[in-house]
Design an enzyme around this catalytic site. Structure first.
Site, PDB file in Angstrom:
ATOM      1  N   ASP A  32      53.433  47.664  42.263  1.00 38.84           N
ATOM      2  CA  ASP A  32      53.474  47.301  40.842  1.00 38.84           C
ATOM      3  C   ASP A  32      54.300  48.315  40.049  1.00 38.84           C
ATOM      4  O   ASP A  32      53.837  48.858  39.056  1.00 38.84           O
ATOM      5  CB  ASP A  32      52.037  47.194  40.307  1.00 38.84           C
ATOM      6  CG  ASP A  32      51.975  46.517  38.937  1.00 38.84           C
ATOM      7  OD1 ASP A  32      52.964  45.878  38.543  1.00 38.84           O
ATOM      8  OD2 ASP A  32      50.936  46.644  38.269  1.00 38.84           O
ATOM      9  N   GLY A  53      45.766  46.486  31.058  1.00 35.75           N
ATOM     10  CA  GLY A  53      46.647  45.763  31.976  1.00 35.75           C
ATOM     11  C   GLY A  53      45.859  44.720  32.718  1.00 35.75           C
ATOM     12  O   GLY A  53      44.694  44.463  32.396  1.00 35.75           O
TER      13      GLY A  53
END
Ligand SMILES: *[C@@H]1O[C@H](CO)[C@@H](O)[C@H](O)[C@H]1NC(C)=O
Ligand SMILES: *[C@@H]1O[C@H](CO)[C@@H](O)[C@H](O)[C@H]1NC(C)=O
Ligand SMILES: *[C@@H]1O[C@H](CO)[C@@H](O)[C@H](O)[C@H]1NC(C)=O
Ligand SMILES: *[C@@H]1O[C@H](CO)[C@@H](O)[C@H](O)[C@H]1NC(C)=O
Ligand SMILES: *[C@@H]1O[C@H](CO)[C@@H](O)[C@H](O)[C@H]1NC(C)=O
Ligand SMILES: *[C@@H]1O[C@H](CO)[C@@H](O)[C@H](O)[C@H]1NC(C)=O
Ligand SMILES: *[C@@H]1O[C@H](CO)[C@@H](O)[C@H](O)[C@H]1NC(C)=O
Ligand SMILES: *[C@@H]1O[C@H](CO)[C@@H](O)[C@H](O)[C@H]1NC(C)=O
Ligand SMILES: *[C@@H]1O[C@H](CO)[C@@H](O)[C@H](O)[C@H]1NC(C)=O
Ligand SMILES: *[C@@H]1O[C@H](CO)[C@@H](O)[C@H](O)[C@H]1NC(C)=O
Ligand SMILES: *[C@@H]1O[C@H](CO)[C@@H](O)[C@H](O)[C@H]1NC(C)=O
Length: 828
Positions: free
Chosen positions: A646, A531
């Site tokens: 997130d 990520g």
């Protein structure tokens, strides 16, 4: 129109006077109602707009009347700080305002005359006026207008909106006059204390369809992108700008310009090109006590062309921002000290450019890890030595670099030299020519080395990048993200000494060394994913426990602080949160060690499902409720509550029993200022971000609620919100429209389920999702309430369609979809 024309002593001088206990009425009586024939403005008189929004009069930059430099300017009359939005005599101050005057003459010219009667500034207008009707007045939008008949707005002879300085106010213009070809351009002040125009300007592009920031009238360093009638292509977030409305391009026989209105009547908003060269939007809402920065382009100071001047290094990591290359000094020290770096740096010792001079050949100083200056010349040359000789042989060569060929910078052309982050190590070496006598003394004195020795505290304001460009979050929004960044060389040693983590019982946080992790992950061979914050590897501990090891990317934080954050996160335990088992810190490498989740992420279950593996509704509902519980715990029940920031399907993991667990908590704390930058530039994240990330309001736990709402939409539909290419079929919009109409929710359900679902639950999930994505965070439920609604403990009424979704639908769909999908077309 009935303007109440008031001319009165400015408040500043008044309070000054009270302190000195002079008589207040001394010079008041000379004032008249407006600037008209025979009634000039001078001294401490001011012109106030009818509602009192703006004032015009003499001012001194920085407010100290002792500097002897006085200018005619316009400022906000109701705000406590004197924010100047327009200046008449930008580069010709007068020294004695009481003996200077702004005077209207019979030929319709409004001129500023100094104490000797010389014209310092004038409107240059020539149109005979009569003394009974002609006057100059200040309007409530901050426009200073000169009219042949003050009551007749069609009789305007001259107006300040046609001649802006550095501000673009609501109602103001940026564009050009088709007849005279005069442009309405903003030019920043030279420095906060000097209103003279600098090299940084904002103006229309060649064909007028975009705005550009230019240096020296030609070098573009930012563009808004082309106007499509609704937005500028590279500023799609304009649609989400709460303070701006009616942005329009007006093109008629005479003019072609852009203008806009303020969307919030009770707030002041302004665009300004600051002396930093950046275009900024500030707002002052009704209950604000200062200006709040709302939006900035470009966000990074070093991206402003030639900001540090010639032969100077821009360095984002340190104060001061601009430093002369060693062997060089500021050309104009006084300006430099006032943050006006336009003069750049000059050599302390002139070059000895006599070729063949015996023994006194110039030398080169190598600057490591740099971003090259702009516009190098390419010369042929096969290696470093050849480049060096070529440079040495030509007196106009100031610096060179070898990068698969010679790059040469000519004398006084070294602009935009930038020191890159130590951690990134992507920069290159550049070799700067210096006099041979400079070399021995500068060797131990390198700017880079000197900086490393500093231990200082810097307050860093976070710049977040969103969309095709950058958005700077307001100070208010930064509770979490404004960090006090301490840099200390011995922090790591000290931290390692006081914080010894040894594996104890199963619940404590373990400290791993790099070798252990390397062994556990078989040299990082099995990557589970990657990520924006780093890659994750699978590993096995000696006791055969499976782990997931996350290697954090370029972290700019000291070990000590890293450990403090990790300790906090380590104490958080909940069935619906992925547990942190340990961590590793070794030199610049940072790892987080988590329990291993054998069943992957919701992202893979949801978007890579086939008909055979379709996630049942029952199961989806459990995942939704479980994730909500995890978040509710994170927000309310743990000792140090944290905002996740997130939430997306990739961060909902499933354990061996398919319990949903929220992953990556606390990364926002660990990454600090880096976090928002990474988050908002990361592909596939933007669609989950709450509007306040873009508008710059405070980030609260409700930002997670918003992201959770977006996630819930995907759980219901079984497809990515951004899968469609049309805004009309953007699922959150479809869902909100259906829900607000009280329409049929069955049609919203993933087709693959073929209607196999508890429709009552589907209805509840749809309503919750729509409530979660409301524009105003106060309208969104808390995560605790979400849990209660999903559990059926609380009923919930019908929500409205969020305004931002309506705006998406109104806007150009391609631009909006590009924006949401994170396909940036920006240069930045
Ligand atoms: C205006 O300023 C002058 C010079 O500083 C001062 O003498 C005078 O008293 C002021 N007048 C008023 C009305 O403030
Ligand atoms: C201002 O203009 C008027 C009319 O043109 C003129 O008579 C007067 O002398 C001017 N005032 C000053 C201070 O120069
Ligand atoms: C008026 O004309 C002078 C000389 O041509 C020029 O320098 C000045 O900028 C003009 N003033 C305005 C307000 O345009
Ligand atoms: C205005 O004009 C009239 C004549 O047109 C003249 O008598 C008068 O003095 C003027 N007033 C001013 C303030 O200039
Ligand atoms: C206003 O000014 C314009 C232009 O000078 C003129 O044509 C018009 O007749 C004026 N209107 C009134 C009501 O005086
Ligand atoms: C204006 O110029 C830009 C490029 O600078 C171009 O993309 C755009 O299509 C042009 N617009 C018009 C109306 O010519
Ligand atoms: C700025 O632009 C002018 C004219 O375009 C040019 O002559 C000058 O060299 C430029 N200045 C620098 C420092 O490049
Ligand atoms: C925006 O434009 C419309 C149409 O011209 C106007 O009615 C409205 O008042 C404007 N909005 C603001 C806030 O000025
Ligand atoms: C501003 O403050 C007033 C009184 O202090 C309060 O009544 C009002 O609600 C506040 N407005 C906003 C938008 O917060
Ligand atoms: C340049 O070289 C000459 C010859 O070696 C030497 O005498 C002189 O000092 C040098 N000048 C500088 C500025 O280094
Ligand atoms: C030095 O380089 C400049 C720029 O490339 C070039 O114009 C000039 O002719 C060169 N001078 C010599 C002596 O080679």
């Amino acid at each position: 129109m009935g303007f109440s024309r008031i001319l009165r002593p400015s408040c500043l001088s008044l309070s000054f006077l009270i302190l000195l206990s002079f008589s207040l009425n001394l010079h008041c009586s000379t004032g008249s109602e407006t600037i008209s024939l025979g009634r000039p403005l001078s001294g401490n008189q001011t012109l106030i707009s009818p509602q009192g929004n703006f004032a015009l009069g003499f001012f001194t930059p920085g407010g100290s009347s002792s500097s002897g430099r006085h200018y005619i300017g316009i400022w906000y009359n109701k705000l406590p700080d004197q924010t100047i939005v327009w200046v008449a005599n930008r580069d010709r101050p007068v020294s004695d305002p009481t003996r200077s005057s702004l005077n209207l003459s019979r030929d319709g010219n409004l001129a500023l005359l100094d104490e000797s009667g010389n014209t310092v500034w004038s409107t240059n207008s020539t149109s005979m006026v009569s003394n009974s009707t002609a006057a100059a007045v200040l309007l409530d939008n901050g426009n200073f207008v000169l009219r042949a008949d003050v009551e007749n707005s069609s009789s305007t002879i001259w107006e300040s909106f046609d001649h802006p300085t550095d501000h673009w106010l609501p109602g103001g213009k940026i564009g050009y006059n088709k007849i005279s070809n005069a442009k309405q351009i903003l030019a920043s002040w030279r420095s906060p204390l000097n209103p003279a125009p600098s090299q940084f300007t904002l103006g229309p592009s060649q064909n007028g369809s975009s705005h550009e920031l230019l240096w020296n009238g030609s070098q573009m360093y930012w563009t808004s992108g082309v106007w499509n009638g609704r937005i500028f292509s590279l500023v799609p977030e304009l649609q989400l700008n709460y303070y701006v409305t009616n942005m329009t391009r007006i093109s008629n026989d005479k003019d072609d310009y852009f203008t806009y209105d303020s969307a919030v009547p009770s707030a002041f908003t302004r665009f300004v090109v600051e002396s930093s060269g950046q275009l900024k939007q500030y707002v002052w809402g009704r209950n604000f006590t200062s200006w709040t920065l709302f939006w900035t382009r470009p966000t990074q100071q070093c991206q402003v062309y030639a900001f540090c001047g010639v032969a100077s290094i821009c360095n984002l990591q340190d104060e001061p921002l601009c430093v002369c290359i060693d062997g060089f000094g500021p050309k104009h020290q006084r300006d430099w000290d006032l943050s006006d770096h336009s003069g750049g740096c000059v050599r302390k010792t002139p070059l000895n450019c006599t070729n063949n001079a015996v023994g006194e050949v110039d030398k080169f100083r190598t600057l490591p890890n740099m971003q090259y200056p702009s516009n190098p010349e390419s010369w042929p040359g096969g290696n470093l030595q050849e480049c060096e000789s070529l440079c040495l042989a030509n007196c106009s060569c100031d610096a060179f670099a070898y990068d698969n060929g010679c790059l040469i910078w000519k004398r006084d052309h070294m602009f935009n030299l930038q020191q890159l982050l130590e951690a990134e190590r992507v920069g290159k070496d550049i070799h700067v020519r210096v006099a041979s006598s400079e070399i021995p003394s500068i060797e131990d004195n390198s700017a880079v080395k000197k900086r490393k020795k500093h231990t200082r505290t810097v307050l860093i304001v976070v710049a977040a990048t969103v969309g095709s460009g950058f958005v700077t979050l307001s100070a208010a929004g930064l509770l979490l993200l404004v960090i006090l960044w301490r840099r200390s060389n011995n922090a790591s040693a000290a931290a390692a000494a006081d914080d010894k983590y040894e594996p104890r019982d199963d619940n404590s946080l373990s400290f791993f060394n790099y070798k252990e992790l390397k062994t556990a992950t078989k040299n990082f061979s099995e990557k589970l994913g990657e990520g924006g914050f780093g890659a994750v590897y699978k590993g096995t501990l000696p006791n055969s426990t499976l782990i997931a090891v996350k290697q954090l990317k370029s972290l700019q934080q000291s070990e000590k602080q890293f450990m403090a954050e990790v300790k906090t996160i380590g104490t958080i335990q909940h069935i619906n949160l992925v547990r942190l088992r340990g961590f590793s810190v070794e030199s610049s490498k940072r790892f987080l060690v988590y329990e291993y989740m054998p069943n992957g992420s919701l992202e893979s279950l949801l978007f890579h499902q086939t008909t055979a593996t379709t996630l049942s509704w029952r199961f989806r509902y459990q995942i939704a409720a479980g994730s909500a519980r995890g978040l509710a715990y994170l927000h309310e029940d743990c000792r140090d509550c944290i905002i996740h920031c997130d939430i997306k399907p990739d961060n909902i993991l499933l354990d061996s029993e398919y319990n949903p667990k929220v992953a990556d908590l606390g990364l926002a704390k660990i990454f600090g200022r880096e976090f928002s930058r990474v988050l908002t530039t990361m592909r596939g994240t933007r669609g989950y971000l709450a509007p306040e990330w873009i508008s710059g309001e405070a980030i609260t736990p409700k930002a997670d609620v918003f992201s959770y709402g977006m996630l819930l939409c995907e759980i219901i539909s079984g497809r990515r919100n951004t899968d469609s290419s049309e805004v009309d079929s953007y699922f959150p919009f479809e869902l909100a429209s259906a829900v607000s109409r009280g329409g049929d929710v069955a049609s919203l359900l993933d087709d693959k389920l073929e209607g196999n679902a508890d429709m009552e639950e589907v209805g509840r999930a749809c309503r919750v999702a729509c409530w979660c994505i409301q524009d105003n965070e106060k309208d969104r439920p808390t995560m605790r309430q979400v849990v209660q609604i999903l559990d059926g403990v609380c009923e919930v009424n019908t929500p409205a369609v969020p305004r931002f979704l309506e705006r998406y639908a109104e806007g150009s769909s391609a631009a909006t979809m590009n924006y949401l999908q994170g396909m940036s077309s920006s240069k930045e």
